[in-house]
Design a protein around this motif. Structure first.
Motif, PDB file in Angstrom:
ATOM      1  N   GLU A 132       0.826  -1.208   0.000  1.00  0.00           N
ATOM      2  CA  GLU A 132       0.000   0.000   0.000  1.00  0.00           C
ATOM      3  C   GLU A 132       0.863   1.263   0.000  1.00  0.00           C
ATOM      4  O   GLU A 132       0.594   2.208  -0.753  1.00  0.00           O
ATOM      5  N   ILE A 133       1.891   1.274   0.826  1.00  0.00           N
ATOM      6  CA  ILE A 133       2.796   2.429   0.885  1.00  0.00           C
ATOM      7  C   ILE A 133       3.498   2.600  -0.460  1.00  0.00           C
ATOM      8  O   ILE A 133       3.580   3.700  -1.001  1.00  0.00           O
ATOM      9  N   ALA A 134       4.018   1.490  -0.985  1.00  0.00           N
ATOM     10  CA  ALA A 134       4.771   1.545  -2.244  1.00  0.00           C
ATOM     11  C   ALA A 134       3.904   2.080  -3.384  1.00  0.00           C
ATOM     12  O   ALA A 134       4.352   2.928  -4.168  1.00  0.00           O
ATOM     13  N   LEU A 135       2.696   1.616  -3.484  1.00  0.00           N
ATOM     14  CA  LEU A 135       1.825   2.074  -4.568  1.00  0.00           C
ATOM     15  C   LEU A 135       1.385   3.522  -4.352  1.00  0.00           C
ATOM     16  O   LEU A 135       1.331   4.301  -5.306  1.00  0.00           O
ATOM     17  N   THR A 136       1.096   3.897  -3.119  1.00  0.00           N
ATOM     18  CA  THR A 136       0.711   5.284  -2.827  1.00  0.00           C
ATOM     19  C   THR A 136       1.857   6.240  -3.166  1.00  0.00           C
ATOM     20  O   THR A 136       1.631   7.314  -3.728  1.00  0.00           O
ATOM     21  N   ALA A 137       3.085   5.843  -2.846  1.00  0.00           N
ATOM     22  CA  ALA A 137       4.253   6.697  -3.106  1.00  0.00           C
ATOM     23  C   ALA A 137       4.736   6.598  -4.549  1.00  0.00           C
ATOM     24  O   ALA A 137       5.634   7.318  -4.944  1.00  0.00           O
ATOM     25  N   ASN A 138       4.153   5.686  -5.325  1.00  0.00           N
ATOM     26  CA  ASN A 138       4.634   5.394  -6.672  1.00  0.00           C
ATOM     27  C   ASN A 138       6.105   4.974  -6.634  1.00  0.00           C
ATOM     28  O   ASN A 138       6.935   5.435  -7.423  1.00  0.00           O
ATOM     29  N   ALA A 139       6.417   4.107  -5.663  1.00  0.00           N
ATOM     30  CA  ALA A 139       7.792   3.645  -5.469  1.00  0.00           C
ATOM     31  C   ALA A 139       8.213   2.702  -6.586  1.00  0.00           C
ATOM     32  O   ALA A 139       7.380   2.022  -7.192  1.00  0.00           O
ATOM     33  N   ARG A 140       9.502   2.688  -6.824  1.00  0.00           N
ATOM     34  CA  ARG A 140      10.077   1.766  -7.805  1.00  0.00           C
ATOM     35  C   ARG A 140      10.322   0.391  -7.180  1.00  0.00           C
ATOM     36  O   ARG A 140      10.153  -0.631  -7.835  1.00  0.00           O
ATOM     37  N   LEU A 141      10.753   0.390  -5.899  1.00  0.00           N
ATOM     38  CA  LEU A 141      11.191  -0.845  -5.262  1.00  0.00           C
ATOM     39  C   LEU A 141      10.565  -1.051  -3.889  1.00  0.00           C
ATOM     40  O   LEU A 141      10.351  -0.103  -3.143  1.00  0.00           O
ATOM     41  N   LEU A 142      10.355  -2.312  -3.570  1.00  0.00           N
ATOM     42  CA  LEU A 142      10.051  -2.761  -2.217  1.00  0.00           C
ATOM     43  C   LEU A 142      11.130  -3.770  -1.873  1.00  0.00           C
ATOM     44  O   LEU A 142      11.306  -4.768  -2.582  1.00  0.00           O
ATOM     45  N   VAL A 143      11.891  -3.490  -0.822  1.00  0.00           N
ATOM     46  CA  VAL A 143      12.969  -4.386  -0.402  1.00  0.00           C
ATOM     47  C   VAL A 143      12.465  -5.205   0.772  1.00  0.00           C
ATOM     48  O   VAL A 143      11.987  -4.660   1.775  1.00  0.00           O
TER      49      VAL A 143
END
Length: 141
Positions: free
Chosen positions: A102-113
């Motif tokens: 959820e955080i990654a998609l909200t932030a439009n992140a490239r990576l989840l480690v």
């Protein structure tokens, strides 16, 4: 995903490993993220990290570095951007891991480690998000 996107989310399990083993490759990956990437978290994931790392079972890891916990957590909290997720996800087998997606998609992140092989890593890629191990991040990004 755009190559110059430097937004990243780091799972709690990676942070715990990094703080417990400060000379490890996992720790190096977190330090790299803190120095060169925009790290995103939610207040909930920060609270989870702080609660887990304060457990007495981890005290033995800090006998030779009594301020190690505080120094790492202060530096990490200074390095992150806290957001509240606007996406609601239920796709992960482990419901507690949905918050990182959820955080990654909200932030439009490239990576989840993450170090979570059976749940999060098995979902790679997820809706344009690359889900990688700490070692993969260190070697490839």
């Amino acid at each position: 995903m755009i190559e110059n996107n430097k937004k990243i989310v780091i799972d709690t399990n990676v942070l715990i490993s990094a703080i417990l083993f400060p000379n490890s490759l996992i720790a190096q990956s977190v330090y790299k993220a803190m120095a060169y990437w925009e790290i995103y978290a939610s207040q909930s994931t920060v609270n989870e990290f702080l609660e887990v790392i304060s457990r007495s079972k981890f005290d033995k890891y800090f006998l030779n570095r009594p301020n190690g916990r505080e120094i790492f957590t202060e530096n990490f909290v200074k390095a992150i951007t806290i957001i509240e997720p606007t996406e609601h996800i239920t796709d992960c087998k482990d419901p507690k891991d949905n918050q990182f997606l959820e955080i990654a998609l909200t932030a439009n992140a490239r990576l989840l480690v993450t170090g979570d092989k059976k749940d999060l890593l098995s979902m790679n890629p997820y809706r344009g998000l690359e889900i990688v191990t700490a070692n993969e991040f260190l070697e490839n990004f």
